[in-house]
Design an enzyme around this catalytic site. Structure first.
Site, PDB file in Angstrom:
ATOM      1  N   SER A 139     101.556 -17.997  -3.081  1.00  0.00           N
ATOM      2  CA  SER A 139     101.953 -18.165  -1.687  1.00  0.00           C
ATOM      3  C   SER A 139     101.335 -19.449  -1.153  1.00  0.00           C
ATOM      4  O   SER A 139     100.416 -20.020  -1.774  1.00  0.00           O
ATOM      5  CB  SER A 139     101.466 -16.971  -0.855  1.00  0.00           C
ATOM      6  N   TYR A 152      95.657 -10.587   1.926  1.00  0.00           N
ATOM      7  CA  TYR A 152      96.810 -11.247   1.304  1.00  0.00           C
ATOM      8  C   TYR A 152      96.388 -12.543   0.614  1.00  0.00           C
ATOM      9  O   TYR A 152      96.772 -12.815  -0.524  1.00  0.00           O
ATOM     10  CB  TYR A 152      97.862 -11.520   2.371  1.00  0.00           C
TER      11      TYR A 152
END
Length: 269
Positions: A139, A152
């Site tokens: 990401s 995350y």
């Protein structure tokens, strides 16, 4: 690169995973599609080019036994697996102190350990291919770590580090490794994120609206960038201008980049 080859795609029921599956099918690949969402998998298969050999494999990537059994199920339907796309992921909102320990562990089980276990399960299969590729989705938050993304970001940095080490270990083999850093792609991951109990609903709504404004790139465009990068066997694939900017800022200002990013986000909003 893809015609006549088989790709396994996790997270294929929606978002980037679904778009990658559609893109690969257009290029002539056979597909093994995996996701916890059975209805979503069926919907993805309905979007594929007619004649595509696609099998559906409902699976919970937090279930290590199910992952260990997946190669047998896939190889019963396909002659080989040449490409492994680890796309599936989940998100949690809230600061580190707000996020329950069990929710933190749940996210790591899917985002990180699910990826690791999929690679472990399918490496023996990939070694049988004349040329294979592991594609792990990290990401933009595997490059930078904004507040409110402790869980995350931790999982996506872990995917990045794992992928880089794996690439070095496999450099003398026929298996390549790509790590992908998407920026703001228009998927439902923000809307489907788990939220801690007791978090102010109005503040959560504001943060969610802000996040969705940043998710602009269509999943289909992101998938094309990823698939083209894989075709060129790129080790690192940055998806979107925001991911490229974040990578430059982190390199130039590894400690203080958040000041600049805060300013850029205020301007964008």
């Amino acid at each position: 690169m893809f015609a006549g080859r088989t790709a396994l795609v996790t997270g294929a029921a929606s978002g980037i995973g679904r778009a990658i599956a559609v893109s690969l099918a257009e290029r002539g690949a056979a597909l093994a599609l995996a996701d916890i969402d059975e209805a979503g998998l069926a919907a993805t298969r309905g979007l594929l080019r007619p004649g595509t050999h696609a099998t559906l494999h409902p699976i919970d990537l937090a279930d290590k036994d199910a992952i260990a059994a997946l190669p047998g199920a896939v190889m019963a339907e396909h002659r080989s697996v040449d490409l492994l796309f680890n796309v599936a992921g989940v998100a949690i909102g809230g600061s580190f102190e707000q996020v329950d320990a069990n929710d933190f562990d749940w996210l790591m089980e899917i985002n990180f350990f699910g990826t690791v276990r999929m690679v472990r399960a399918f490496l023996p299969v990939l070694r049988q291919a004349s040329e294979a590729q592991v594609v792990n989705i990290s990401s933009i938050y595997g490059i930078i770590s904004p507040p409110g993304q402790a869980a995350y970001s931790a999982s996506k940095f872990a995917v990045r580090g794992f992928s880089n080490a794996l690439r070095h270990e496999l450099r003398r083999t026929s298996i390549g490794v790509s790590v992908v850093h998407p920026g703001g792609v228009a998927t439902e991951i923000a809307n489907s994120a788990r939220l801690p109990t007791g978090v102010d609903e109005e503040e959560t709504a504001r943060q969610l609206a802000r996040m969705n404004r940043m998710l602009k790139m269509p999943a289909s465009k992101a998938a094309e960038i990823i698939v083209e990068g894989v075709a060129k066997r790129r080790s690192r694939i940055l998806v979107g201008t925001d991911a490229k900017v974040a990578a430059v800022l982190e390199r130039l200002m590894p400690v203080s980049y958040m000041k600049t990013l805060d300013w850029l986000m205020r301007r964008a909003s």
